[in-house]
Structure formats: C-alpha cells, structure tokens
Design a protein around this motif. Structure first.
Motif, PDB file in Angstrom:
ATOM      1  N   SER A 139       0.806  -1.223   0.000  1.00 18.88           N
ATOM      2  CA  SER A 139       0.000   0.000   0.000  1.00 18.88           C
ATOM      3  C   SER A 139       0.844   1.280   0.000  1.00 18.88           C
ATOM      4  O   SER A 139       0.449   2.271  -0.601  1.00 18.88           O
ATOM      5  CB  SER A 139      -0.959  -0.003   1.183  1.00 18.88           C
ATOM      6  N   LEU A 140       1.994   1.243   0.657  1.00 22.46           N
ATOM      7  CA  LEU A 140       2.798   2.474   0.745  1.00 22.46           C
ATOM      8  C   LEU A 140       3.294   2.921  -0.628  1.00 22.46           C
ATOM      9  O   LEU A 140       3.504   4.108  -0.859  1.00 22.46           O
ATOM     10  CB  LEU A 140       3.975   2.293   1.710  1.00 22.46           C
ATOM     11  N   ASP A 141       3.446   1.968  -1.540  1.00 22.13           N
ATOM     12  CA  ASP A 141       3.880   2.309  -2.901  1.00 22.13           C
ATOM     13  C   ASP A 141       2.847   3.178  -3.625  1.00 22.13           C
ATOM     14  O   ASP A 141       3.171   3.838  -4.609  1.00 22.13           O
ATOM     15  CB  ASP A 141       4.118   1.041  -3.735  1.00 22.13           C
ATOM     16  N   HIS A 142       1.597   3.156  -3.152  1.00 18.38           N
ATOM     17  CA  HIS A 142       0.541   3.914  -3.828  1.00 18.38           C
ATOM     18  C   HIS A 142       0.405   5.345  -3.307  1.00 18.38           C
ATOM     19  O   HIS A 142      -0.349   6.136  -3.864  1.00 18.38           O
ATOM     20  CB  HIS A 142      -0.803   3.190  -3.689  1.00 18.38           C
ATOM     21  N   LEU A 143       1.114   5.636  -2.229  1.00 17.56           N
ATOM     22  CA  LEU A 143       0.953   6.966  -1.614  1.00 17.56           C
ATOM     23  C   LEU A 143       1.383   8.090  -2.557  1.00 17.56           C
ATOM     24  O   LEU A 143       0.792   9.167  -2.540  1.00 17.56           O
ATOM     25  CB  LEU A 143       1.743   7.044  -0.303  1.00 17.56           C
ATOM     26  N   SER A 144       2.386   7.821  -3.389  1.00 17.61           N
ATOM     27  CA  SER A 144       2.859   8.885  -4.279  1.00 17.61           C
ATOM     28  C   SER A 144       1.834   9.182  -5.382  1.00 17.61           C
ATOM     29  O   SER A 144       1.742  10.302  -5.863  1.00 17.61           O
ATOM     30  CB  SER A 144       4.208   8.510  -4.881  1.00 17.61           C
ATOM     31  N   THR A 145       1.059   8.197  -5.778  1.00 12.74           N
ATOM     32  CA  THR A 145       0.036   8.401  -6.807  1.00 12.74           C
ATOM     33  C   THR A 145      -1.278   8.906  -6.212  1.00 12.74           C
ATOM     34  O   THR A 145      -1.956   9.726  -6.823  1.00 12.74           O
ATOM     35  CB  THR A 145      -0.265   7.069  -7.547  1.00 12.74           C
ATOM     36  N   TYR A 146      -1.628   8.390  -5.031  1.00 14.01           N
ATOM     37  CA  TYR A 146      -2.932   8.710  -4.449  1.00 14.01           C
ATOM     38  C   TYR A 146      -2.759   9.486  -3.140  1.00 14.01           C
ATOM     39  O   TYR A 146      -2.558   8.897  -2.080  1.00 14.01           O
ATOM     40  CB  TYR A 146      -3.737   7.433  -4.213  1.00 14.01           C
ATOM     41  N   SER A 147      -2.852  10.802  -3.237  1.00 12.55           N
ATOM     42  CA  SER A 147      -2.672  11.623  -2.032  1.00 12.55           C
ATOM     43  C   SER A 147      -3.902  11.532  -1.120  1.00 12.55           C
ATOM     44  O   SER A 147      -3.895  12.065  -0.009  1.00 12.55           O
ATOM     45  CB  SER A 147      -2.401  13.072  -2.416  1.00 12.55           C
ATOM     46  N   ASN A 148      -4.958  10.858  -1.592  1.00  7.62           N
ATOM     47  CA  ASN A 148      -6.158  10.666  -0.751  1.00  7.62           C
ATOM     48  C   ASN A 148      -6.130   9.324  -0.019  1.00  7.62           C
ATOM     49  O   ASN A 148      -7.132   8.902   0.555  1.00  7.62           O
ATOM     50  CB  ASN A 148      -7.431  10.757  -1.604  1.00  7.62           C
ATOM     51  N   LEU A 149      -4.964   8.660  -0.032  1.00 13.76           N
ATOM     52  CA  LEU A 149      -4.849   7.373   0.652  1.00 13.76           C
ATOM     53  C   LEU A 149      -4.187   7.556   2.016  1.00 13.76           C
ATOM     54  O   LEU A 149      -3.169   8.251   2.130  1.00 13.76           O
ATOM     55  CB  LEU A 149      -4.010   6.411  -0.214  1.00 13.76           C
ATOM     56  N   LEU A 150      -4.784   6.964   3.042  1.00 12.02           N
ATOM     57  CA  LEU A 150      -4.194   6.998   4.384  1.00 12.02           C
ATOM     58  C   LEU A 150      -4.126   5.565   4.910  1.00 12.02           C
ATOM     59  O   LEU A 150      -5.141   4.868   4.968  1.00 12.02           O
ATOM     60  CB  LEU A 150      -5.040   7.871   5.325  1.00 12.02           C
ATOM     61  N   VAL A 151      -2.923   5.132   5.281  1.00 15.01           N
ATOM     62  CA  VAL A 151      -2.727   3.762   5.771  1.00 15.01           C
ATOM     63  C   VAL A 151      -2.590   3.793   7.292  1.00 15.01           C
ATOM     64  O   VAL A 151      -1.838   4.608   7.830  1.00 15.01           O
ATOM     65  CB  VAL A 151      -1.465   3.142   5.129  1.00 15.01           C
ATOM     66  N   LEU A 152      -3.343   2.928   7.976  1.00 16.95           N
ATOM     67  CA  LEU A 152      -3.246   2.852   9.442  1.00 16.95           C
ATOM     68  C   LEU A 152      -2.555   1.560   9.856  1.00 16.95           C
ATOM     69  O   LEU A 152      -2.905   0.483   9.371  1.00 16.95           O
ATOM     70  CB  LEU A 152      -4.641   2.873  10.084  1.00 16.95           C
ATOM     71  N   ARG A 153      -1.582   1.679  10.733  1.00 22.17           N
ATOM     72  CA  ARG A 153      -0.924   0.497  11.295  1.00 22.17           C
ATOM     73  C   ARG A 153      -0.767   0.675  12.803  1.00 22.17           C
ATOM     74  O   ARG A 153      -1.015   1.746  13.335  1.00 22.17           O
ATOM     75  CB  ARG A 153       0.428   0.265  10.613  1.00 22.17           C
ATOM     76  N   THR A 154      -0.341  -0.386  13.477  1.00 21.26           N
ATOM     77  CA  THR A 154      -0.352  -0.339  14.943  1.00 21.26           C
ATOM     78  C   THR A 154       0.741  -1.196  15.566  1.00 21.26           C
ATOM     79  O   THR A 154       1.228  -2.147  14.942  1.00 21.26           O
ATOM     80  CB  THR A 154      -1.741  -0.800  15.454  1.00 21.26           C
ATOM     81  N   PHE A 155       1.101  -0.838  16.795  1.00 24.94           N
ATOM     82  CA  PHE A 155       2.013  -1.672  17.587  1.00 24.94           C
ATOM     83  C   PHE A 155       1.231  -2.616  18.510  1.00 24.94           C
ATOM     84  O   PHE A 155       1.809  -3.301  19.334  1.00 24.94           O
ATOM     85  CB  PHE A 155       2.965  -0.785  18.403  1.00 24.94           C
ATOM     86  N   SER A 156      -0.098  -2.606  18.366  1.00 22.15           N
ATOM     87  CA  SER A 156      -0.923  -3.400  19.285  1.00 22.15           C
ATOM     88  C   SER A 156      -0.995  -4.867  18.925  1.00 22.15           C
ATOM     89  O   SER A 156      -1.308  -5.697  19.772  1.00 22.15           O
ATOM     90  CB  SER A 156      -2.357  -2.869  19.289  1.00 22.15           C
ATOM     91  N   LYS A 157      -0.775  -5.213  17.684  1.00 19.94           N
ATOM     92  CA  LYS A 157      -1.023  -6.592  17.277  1.00 19.94           C
ATOM     93  C   LYS A 157       0.282  -7.387  17.251  1.00 19.94           C
ATOM     94  O   LYS A 157       0.724  -7.828  18.279  1.00 19.94           O
ATOM     95  CB  LYS A 157      -1.793  -6.603  15.954  1.00 19.94           C
ATOM     96  N   ILE A 158       0.973  -7.493  16.130  1.00 17.88           N
ATOM     97  CA  ILE A 158       2.139  -8.389  16.122  1.00 17.88           C
ATOM     98  C   ILE A 158       3.246  -7.888  17.058  1.00 17.88           C
ATOM     99  O   ILE A 158       4.011  -8.680  17.606  1.00 17.88           O
ATOM    100  CB  ILE A 158       2.679  -8.607  14.691  1.00 17.88           C
ATOM    101  N   TYR A 159       3.337  -6.579  17.276  1.00 20.05           N
ATOM    102  CA  TYR A 159       4.396  -6.053  18.139  1.00 20.05           C
ATOM    103  C   TYR A 159       4.101  -6.269  19.632  1.00 20.05           C
ATOM    104  O   TYR A 159       4.953  -6.000  20.482  1.00 20.05           O
ATOM    105  CB  TYR A 159       4.650  -4.568  17.851  1.00 20.05           C
ATOM    106  N   GLY A 160       2.886  -6.718  19.934  1.00 18.42           N
ATOM    107  CA  GLY A 160       2.568  -7.101  21.308  1.00 18.42           C
ATOM    108  C   GLY A 160       2.521  -5.971  22.313  1.00 18.42           C
ATOM    109  O   GLY A 160       2.807  -6.170  23.495  1.00 18.42           O
ATOM    110  N   LEU A 161       2.130  -4.773  21.875  1.00 17.29           N
ATOM    111  CA  LEU A 161       2.102  -3.621  22.789  1.00 17.29           C
ATOM    112  C   LEU A 161       0.695  -3.042  22.970  1.00 17.29           C
ATOM    113  O   LEU A 161       0.550  -1.843  23.242  1.00 17.29           O
ATOM    114  CB  LEU A 161       3.059  -2.526  22.283  1.00 17.29           C
TER     115      LEU A 161
END
Ligand SMILES: *Cc1c(COP(=O)(O)O)cnc(C)c1O
Length: 364
Positions: free
Chosen positions: A204-226
């Motif tokens: 998804s991050l590869d699309h940020l340069s083409t689509y300025s209306n894209l926002l990606v959400l990620r978290t430290f709550s799941k695999i990072y165990g926080l």
C-alpha cells in the motif's frame, strides 16, 4: 443536560472481557484471553528493559512529536517524516479522521461486518454511515464504489478485515483507488499487516505517491505485542497528516509507549517468529475444525472466525466457564460463529479440545 442527538443513540463499545474479571466471576485460577487479537507471545523481550529505564522519567511529559519513533519508522518504510502521525492506538486516528472530515452533512462508506470503530466514530459526529455487505466475508469494493454520493468524504477498508480475516489484493485495491474521486479519503486499516503472508497482498505504501487521498493505518498493538501501551500510526500525504494533527492532543502517545515501540520495531526477528507461529497455529485450526463439522473463513490475520453451528453467545459462555475468553459473533454479525485469536500451540490445542467436546454434545 442533553447531549447532541447522535450521542443519545450511541452504544458504549463492548470490548473483550478482561482476564481478571473472568477469574473473579467464574472462580478460575487460569484464564486465557483470545478475544482481542493480542499477541500470545507478547512483545520482544528487549522491550521490558526499555520500559524499566523509561519509567523513571514519568514526571516529564512525553515528546509530543514522537521524534525518535518518527525517525525510526521513516527509515523503516522509506517515507518522509511528515507523512507520519502517531496516536494512542490507531483507534485514536480513526477518531481524528471523523473529527476532521465528517459531520452531519456528510456520508462515509464502510463494509459490514467490519471493525466497529469506523461506524461508531462516524455516528458520534452525526455523519451518515453507508454499510456495504461483505461477499463471502470479503469487501465488495465494486459495490462500495457504486455507493459514493456527492457528500461522501471517507471510505474505510479494513485489510485484512476484522472479523472475517479476508484480504483485498493488490489488483483489487488499485482498481478501486482508480475509481474513487481524489477528494474522498480512502482509509486502509492494516492493523494486521505484519501477519499477512499472501504474495499478492497490496504494497500500500507504494501507492501513496500516486494517491494523495490514501491513508494507511498500522499499529504496535497486534504483532508487536504492545496493545496495553497504545501506539498506532497513520501514513499518508503530508497534507492529510497536517489536518489530522490539528485535532491531536499534544501529548497523546505516552513516553513509555514511544520507547517500547522504538525497541519493538528494532527486533524484526521477534516479529518474524510471531508471524511464523501464527501461521502454524492457524494450520492447527484448519486441520481440526473440519473433523468437528465446523466451518471457517480462511484468515490472513491472527484470528479466525469459526462457525460453530450453535448460538454464539452460548458457546462463548461455555468457553468462558472453561477459562477461555473469545469473541461471540453475535455482536459481530455472525450469530453462530466465534472469533478466536490464534494462541500458542498449547493454547490452540486446549481450545480445540473444548470445541471438539462442543461438537459432540453441543452447548446445554
Ligand atoms: C485492533 C485493531 C485496531 C486498533 O488497534 P489499536 O492500535 O490498538 O487502537 C484497528 N483496526 C483494526 C481492524 C483492529 O483489529
């Protein structure tokens, strides 16, 4: 004192039951929580020391800009520092989005069933939620794009989707992004991103340069165990990030969480181990469930929606009495399913044994 009308109809979010409460209520000494998709292996062992050394600074406000973590993630993902926003869990970013882009005059589109926070936050600001049914547990992007109206401001895509575990692939995502007008914000919630092993999962991050209306959400709550420390982040265009920052409380990510996240990010070997163990755990379920006559939707997250062919709330209760907290599908739109977080091999075996009993005699 009367609140705003949209608050009158709002239900309080019902989270997975806490372990301590279940122990007390059911007189159990051991309770295992597989209800909120937390990492059963916990955070990297290195996080513990980092927390201990940071805690002595507790009298001082944290760095409101999350500079260290910002630098680390900017390098890690090859994005600019002004493309990142940090929050007290990605849940908080969902709240920012609603406050910045939605009001009584706007509509927002989401899949159903999906993560309930999108609708809850839209409701809280009085926006209209357009819910588009999943097809076989998967986002119907075609139908979602068809629902776009003149007042649509935000579209939510949960990838992989919670609670079904299905994912949208690269090709499907690009086709969708092409169709959405650039004035509409597309939120791609990738809370389970690190768990996905499918080769056609979007970069998804590869699309940020083409689509300025894209926002990606990620978290430290799941695999990072926080999950207990609360750190989530958004990656998008500097413009969108700037707007979201305007409603952000200045010290929204605490200093212990910031330090822990930095250290957790460095330990990619731990992340890799958790990803692998999760896939193995998933296979444990895939092998056993058909023997019990239970169905499931193959999942790309760290949870599995299991159709137990019986009323979900009763199965939930039965598992609770046996020391396992899961999520009943009743409130998630799947009244005969439970959502189970993949645990350690032992935890998975234990819960599968109980499910096998259930398959034979049913809940009474
Ligand atoms: C768990 C989860 C989140 C929230 O994570 P936090 O960062 O802990 O707030 C967001 N989206 C989905 C789909 C989730 O399952």
């Amino acid at each position: 004192m009367k609140p705003k009308p949209q608050i009158m109809d709002l239900a309080v979010y019902q989270p997975g039951k806490p372990i301590e409460e279940v122990k007390r209520e059911y007189g159990l000494s051991e309770v295992i929580k597989m209800a909120s998709n937390e990492n059963p292996f916990g955070a990297s062992p290195k996080v513990k020391e980092a927390i201990a050394s940071e805690i002595v600074q507790s009298a001082y406000y944290p760095d409101g800009a999350c500079s260290e973590l910002r630098k680390a993630l900017s390098t890690f993902y090859h994005v600019d520092e002004d493309q990142l926003i940090f929050a007290n869990g990605s849940d908080e970013i969902i709240q920012f989005i609603a406050r910045v882009y939605l009001d009584e005059s706007s509509s927002t589109i989401m899949a159903s069933p999906s993560f309930s926070m999108y609708k809850l936050n839209a409701d809280a600001v009085g926006a209209e939620s357009i819910e588009v049914p999943l097809i076989d547990g998967k986002h119907d992007l075609q139908a979602m794009a068809d629902q776009i109206k003149n007042n649509t401001k935000v579209i939510w895509i949960c990838n992989p989707n919670n609670p079904t575990g299905t994912y949208i692939n690269e090709q499907e995502l690009t086709a969708f992004l092409k169709r959405v007008p650039p004035e509409i914000l597309v939120v791609l919630d990738e809370a389970y991103y690190e768990y996905v092993t499918a080769s056609d999962y979007p970069q998804s991050l590869d699309h940020l340069s083409t689509y300025s209306n894209l926002l990606v959400l990620r978290t430290f709550s799941k695999i990072y165990g926080l999950a207990g420390l609360r750190v989530g982040y958004g990656i998008g265009s500097p413009k969108v990030i700037d707007f979201l920052n305007r409603v952000r409380e200045p010290f929204n990510v605490n200093r212990i969480a910031q330090r822990a996240a930095c250290v957790a990010l460095e330990d990619q070997a731990h992340v890799e181990m958790c990803r692998l163990k999760n896939r193995e755990g998933m296979e444990q379920y895939y092998r056993k469930l058909p023997e019990f006559g239970f169905d499931y939707i193959p999942s790309h997250g760290n949870f599995l929606l299991v159709d137990v062919k019986q009323p979900a709330d009763r199965v939930f209760e039965y598992l609770l009495r046996n020391g396992f907290i899961v999520r009943s599908g009743q409130s998630l739109g799947y009244p005969t399913s439970i959502r189970v977080t993949i645990g350690t091999p032992e935890q998975n075996d234990q819960i599968l044994n109980i499910l096998s009993e259930l398959a034979m005699k049913g809940v009474s």
